[in-house]
Design a protein around this motif. Structure first.
Motif, PDB file in Angstrom:
ATOM      1  N   GLU A 156      41.274  36.009  43.275  1.00  0.00           N
ATOM      2  CA  GLU A 156      42.068  36.979  44.028  1.00  0.00           C
ATOM      3  C   GLU A 156      43.488  36.470  44.282  1.00  0.00           C
ATOM      4  OE1 GLU A 156      42.110  39.377  48.267  1.00  0.00           O
ATOM      5  OE2 GLU A 156      40.166  39.022  47.304  1.00  0.00           O
ATOM      6  N   TYR A 157      43.618  35.185  44.557  1.00  0.00           N
ATOM      7  CA  TYR A 157      44.937  34.589  44.767  1.00  0.00           C
ATOM      8  C   TYR A 157      45.812  34.777  43.528  1.00  0.00           C
ATOM      9  CZ  TYR A 157      48.298  30.762  45.763  1.00  0.00           C
ATOM     10  OH  TYR A 157      49.427  29.994  45.980  1.00  0.00           O
ATOM     11  N   ALA A 158      45.249  34.497  42.352  1.00  0.00           N
ATOM     12  CA  ALA A 158      46.004  34.634  41.105  1.00  0.00           C
ATOM     13  C   ALA A 158      46.281  36.092  40.780  1.00  0.00           C
ATOM     14  CB  ALA A 158      45.235  33.972  39.961  1.00  0.00           C
ATOM     15  N   CYS A 159      45.299  36.960  41.048  1.00  0.00           N
ATOM     16  CA  CYS A 159      45.498  38.391  40.814  1.00  0.00           C
ATOM     17  C   CYS A 159      46.639  38.927  41.672  1.00  0.00           C
ATOM     18  CB  CYS A 159      44.202  39.139  41.109  1.00  0.00           C
ATOM     19  SG  CYS A 159      44.349  40.951  41.066  1.00  0.00           S
ATOM     20  N   ARG A 160      46.622  38.584  42.944  1.00  0.00           N
ATOM     21  CA  ARG A 160      47.662  39.076  43.851  1.00  0.00           C
ATOM     22  C   ARG A 160      49.042  38.533  43.487  1.00  0.00           C
ATOM     23  NH1 ARG A 160      46.209  41.913  48.091  1.00  0.00           N
ATOM     24  NH2 ARG A 160      44.021  41.976  48.762  1.00  0.00           N
ATOM     25  N   ALA A 161      49.107  37.282  43.078  1.00  0.00           N
ATOM     26  CA  ALA A 161      50.383  36.674  42.676  1.00  0.00           C
ATOM     27  C   ALA A 161      51.457  36.869  43.745  1.00  0.00           C
ATOM     28  CB  ALA A 161      50.855  37.242  41.328  1.00  0.00           C
ATOM     29  N   GLY A 162      51.067  36.648  44.992  1.00  0.00           N
ATOM     30  CA  GLY A 162      52.026  36.741  46.091  1.00  0.00           C
ATOM     31  C   GLY A 162      52.136  38.113  46.726  1.00  0.00           C
ATOM     32  N   THR A 163      51.447  39.124  46.190  1.00  0.00           N
ATOM     33  CA  THR A 163      51.532  40.473  46.751  1.00  0.00           C
ATOM     34  C   THR A 163      50.504  40.660  47.868  1.00  0.00           C
ATOM     35  OG1 THR A 163      49.945  41.416  45.174  1.00  0.00           O
ATOM     36  CG2 THR A 163      52.273  41.383  44.521  1.00  0.00           C
ATOM     37  N   THR A 164      50.760  41.635  48.715  1.00  0.00           N
ATOM     38  CA  THR A 164      49.810  42.000  49.772  1.00  0.00           C
ATOM     39  C   THR A 164      49.397  43.460  49.648  1.00  0.00           C
ATOM     40  OG1 THR A 164      51.640  42.524  51.282  1.00  0.00           O
ATOM     41  CG2 THR A 164      50.746  40.278  51.363  1.00  0.00           C
ATOM     42  N   THR A 165      49.800  44.118  48.588  1.00  0.00           N
ATOM     43  CA  THR A 165      49.452  45.515  48.347  1.00  0.00           C
ATOM     44  C   THR A 165      48.037  45.618  47.779  1.00  0.00           C
ATOM     45  OG1 THR A 165      50.667  45.263  46.257  1.00  0.00           O
ATOM     46  CG2 THR A 165      51.793  46.363  48.066  1.00  0.00           C
ATOM     47  N   ALA A 166      47.556  46.844  47.615  1.00  0.00           N
ATOM     48  CA  ALA A 166      46.188  47.061  47.161  1.00  0.00           C
ATOM     49  C   ALA A 166      45.958  46.557  45.739  1.00  0.00           C
ATOM     50  CB  ALA A 166      45.833  48.545  47.243  1.00  0.00           C
ATOM     51  N   THR A 167      46.967  46.618  44.907  1.00  0.00           N
ATOM     52  CA  THR A 167      46.913  46.068  43.553  1.00  0.00           C
ATOM     53  C   THR A 167      48.149  45.204  43.351  1.00  0.00           C
ATOM     54  OG1 THR A 167      48.231  47.601  42.178  1.00  0.00           O
ATOM     55  CG2 THR A 167      46.046  48.365  42.911  1.00  0.00           C
ATOM     56  N   PRO A 168      48.175  44.358  42.332  1.00  0.00           N
ATOM     57  CA  PRO A 168      49.380  43.558  42.107  1.00  0.00           C
ATOM     58  C   PRO A 168      50.593  44.378  41.695  1.00  0.00           C
ATOM     59  CG  PRO A 168      47.717  43.126  40.412  1.00  0.00           C
ATOM     60  CD  PRO A 168      47.074  43.994  41.437  1.00  0.00           C
ATOM     61  N   TYR A 169      50.382  45.675  41.438  1.00  0.00           N
ATOM     62  CA  TYR A 169      51.470  46.547  41.011  1.00  0.00           C
ATOM     63  C   TYR A 169      51.874  47.544  42.090  1.00  0.00           C
ATOM     64  CZ  TYR A 169      49.535  44.628  36.763  1.00  0.00           C
ATOM     65  OH  TYR A 169      49.050  43.760  35.814  1.00  0.00           O
ATOM     66  N   GLY A 170      51.305  47.417  43.286  1.00  0.00           N
ATOM     67  CA  GLY A 170      51.640  48.326  44.373  1.00  0.00           C
ATOM     68  C   GLY A 170      50.396  48.947  44.985  1.00  0.00           C
ATOM     69  N   ASP A 171      50.602  49.975  45.805  1.00  0.00           N
ATOM     70  CA  ASP A 171      49.493  50.601  46.521  1.00  0.00           C
ATOM     71  C   ASP A 171      48.896  51.789  45.785  1.00  0.00           C
ATOM     72  OD1 ASP A 171      49.152  48.968  48.796  1.00  0.00           O
ATOM     73  OD2 ASP A 171      50.967  49.804  49.690  1.00  0.00           O
ATOM     74  N   SER A 172      49.261  51.980  44.534  1.00  0.00           N
ATOM     75  CA  SER A 172      48.628  52.978  43.684  1.00  0.00           C
ATOM     76  C   SER A 172      48.549  52.399  42.279  1.00  0.00           C
ATOM     77  CB  SER A 172      49.421  54.296  43.685  1.00  0.00           C
ATOM     78  OG  SER A 172      50.734  54.081  43.179  1.00  0.00           O
ATOM     79  N   LEU A 173      47.753  53.023  41.415  1.00  0.00           N
ATOM     80  CA  LEU A 173      47.576  52.479  40.065  1.00  0.00           C
ATOM     81  C   LEU A 173      47.243  53.601  39.098  1.00  0.00           C
ATOM     82  CD1 LEU A 173      47.538  49.622  38.668  1.00  0.00           C
ATOM     83  CD2 LEU A 173      45.044  49.802  38.754  1.00  0.00           C
ATOM     84  N   SER A 174      47.994  53.630  37.986  1.00  0.00           N
ATOM     85  CA  SER A 174      47.777  54.599  36.912  1.00  0.00           C
ATOM     86  C   SER A 174      47.254  53.872  35.677  1.00  0.00           C
ATOM     87  CB  SER A 174      49.101  55.302  36.573  1.00  0.00           C
ATOM     88  OG  SER A 174      49.028  55.966  35.321  1.00  0.00           O
ATOM     89  N   SER A 175      46.581  54.595  34.801  1.00  0.00           N
ATOM     90  CA  SER A 175      46.079  53.975  33.564  1.00  0.00           C
ATOM     91  C   SER A 175      47.180  53.707  32.556  1.00  0.00           C
ATOM     92  CB  SER A 175      44.987  54.851  32.936  1.00  0.00           C
ATOM     93  OG  SER A 175      45.518  56.073  32.483  1.00  0.00           O
ATOM     94  N   THR A 176      48.425  54.007  32.889  1.00  0.00           N
ATOM     95  CA  THR A 176      49.539  53.506  32.087  1.00  0.00           C
ATOM     96  C   THR A 176      49.841  52.047  32.432  1.00  0.00           C
ATOM     97  OG1 THR A 176      51.163  54.291  33.701  1.00  0.00           O
ATOM     98  CG2 THR A 176      50.582  55.800  31.903  1.00  0.00           C
ATOM     99  N   GLN A 177      49.224  51.557  33.524  1.00  0.00           N
ATOM    100  CA  GLN A 177      49.426  50.175  33.975  1.00  0.00           C
ATOM    101  C   GLN A 177      48.236  49.268  33.691  1.00  0.00           C
ATOM    102  OE1 GLN A 177      50.269  51.820  38.004  1.00  0.00           O
ATOM    103  NE2 GLN A 177      51.975  50.369  38.017  1.00  0.00           N
ATOM    104  N   ALA A 178      47.062  49.855  33.463  1.00  0.00           N
ATOM    105  CA  ALA A 178      45.845  49.079  33.248  1.00  0.00           C
ATOM    106  C   ALA A 178      44.825  49.953  32.526  1.00  0.00           C
ATOM    107  CB  ALA A 178      45.275  48.590  34.577  1.00  0.00           C
ATOM    108  N   ASN A 179      43.865  49.317  31.873  1.00  0.00           N
ATOM    109  CA  ASN A 179      42.866  50.033  31.087  1.00  0.00           C
ATOM    110  C   ASN A 179      41.674  50.430  31.963  1.00  0.00           C
ATOM    111  OD1 ASN A 179      41.212  51.109  29.139  1.00  0.00           O
ATOM    112  ND2 ASN A 179      40.740  49.150  28.161  1.00  0.00           N
TER     113      ASN A 179
END
Length: 286
Positions: A156-179
């Motif tokens: 989880e530490y590595a996944c977050r990479a310093g973030t505190t949001t729900a995902t490492p890319y922000g508080d929302s996630l689209s399948s253009t960002q992940a499979n």
């Protein structure tokens, strides 16, 4: 002349791809002393690793995080030692180089650059044992370091990479960002495509520390047994505290967007493998 040069280049590339671990790529940039900044990279023999520095973070999710699940109550974790995390999920190509053959049917995406899956926890630990043995044989792998699965806290530490949001890319996630299943994005993100199978590693943008596919593609085994509460404190490691199941993290191609949250944790019986579960490695000091 140009055709001749291209033919030679293709033959050399094929030879490097087929050579055993530590041969053609032996002696590349692989110094574990190199880690200074988050995301620094070392590599050798086809394995690329990113540096995750020591630090303290809040593990789990806040009470108001959308799609939060039981067992995510927040705890403070301190990782006193840095570690190297695999830049990519372990691929089918690397598995074959170490083990000789695949662990089962690759019916959710097949190819050397696709993630390995259909491997149970015990097969993964056998892979890691052989990987360590083969790497030590090259005399390039320090005796006081080893490859293994990440702890749940390290993951989880590595996944977050310093973030505190729900995902490492922000508080929302689209399948253009992940499979993952794009018709079920997370927390208001736009609807996107659904591949319905794994994809080659590194297809989507990495997190802030240069780690690819920490959201989606395949779930990733962690070394911890699954306990009801998150482990807190300094360097938590539940590998030797048995329960019925092991932890998997990260979401997968066959799920909606919400399981791709950084805090989401799920259990799975260690004797079973599945098309949606693979893993990535860490290198840690003993």
């Amino acid at each position: 002349m140009l055709r001749k040069c291209l033919s030679i280049a293709l033959l050399l590339a094929a030879a490097i791809a087929l050579c055993p671990i530590g041969a053609a790529q032996r002696g590349t940039n692989f110094s574990f002393d190199a880690g200074k900044n988050p995301g620094d990279e070392v590599w050798s023999g086809g394995i690329k690793l990113r540096w995750c520095p020591p630090g303290t973070f809040t593990m789990g999710s806040p009470p108001d995080e959308p799609e939060r699940r039981p067992g995510e109550d927040q705890v403070e974790v301190t990782l006193t030692k840095g570690f190297w995390m695999g830049k990519y999920e372990v691929t089918q190509g690397l598995w074959k180089r170490v083990m000789g053959s695949l662990p089962g049917l690759m019916d959710a995406g097949e190819g050397d650059n696709f993630p390995i899956y259909n491997c149970n926890f015990f097969q993964v630990e056998e892979f890691l044992q052989k990987l360590n043995e083969q790497w030590r044989a090259t005399e390039k792998f320090p005796a006081d370091w080893e490859f293994r699965l990440p702890t749940e806290a390290q993951w989880e530490y590595a996944c977050r990479a310093g973030t505190t949001t729900a995902t490492p890319y922000g508080d929302s996630l689209s399948s253009t960002q992940a499979n993952f299943l794009g018709d079920k994005p997370y927390n208001g993100a736009p609807v996107g495509p659904a591949l319905d199978f794994t994809c080659e590693v590194g297809r989507y943008a990495p997190n802030a520390w240069g780690l690819y596919d920490v959201c989606g593609n395949v779930f990733e085994w962690c070394r911890d047994w699954s306990h009801p509460r998150l482990p807190g404190g300094a360097d938590p490691d539940l590998h030797d505290k048995p329960m019925r199941s092991r932890i998997r993290r990260g979401g997968c191609f066959a799920d909606s967007g919400w399981p791709c949250r950084s805090a989401f944790r799920l259990q799975f019986e260690p004797e079973r493998g599945h098309a949606h579960i693979g893993f990535r490695i860490v290198a840690v000091g003993k």
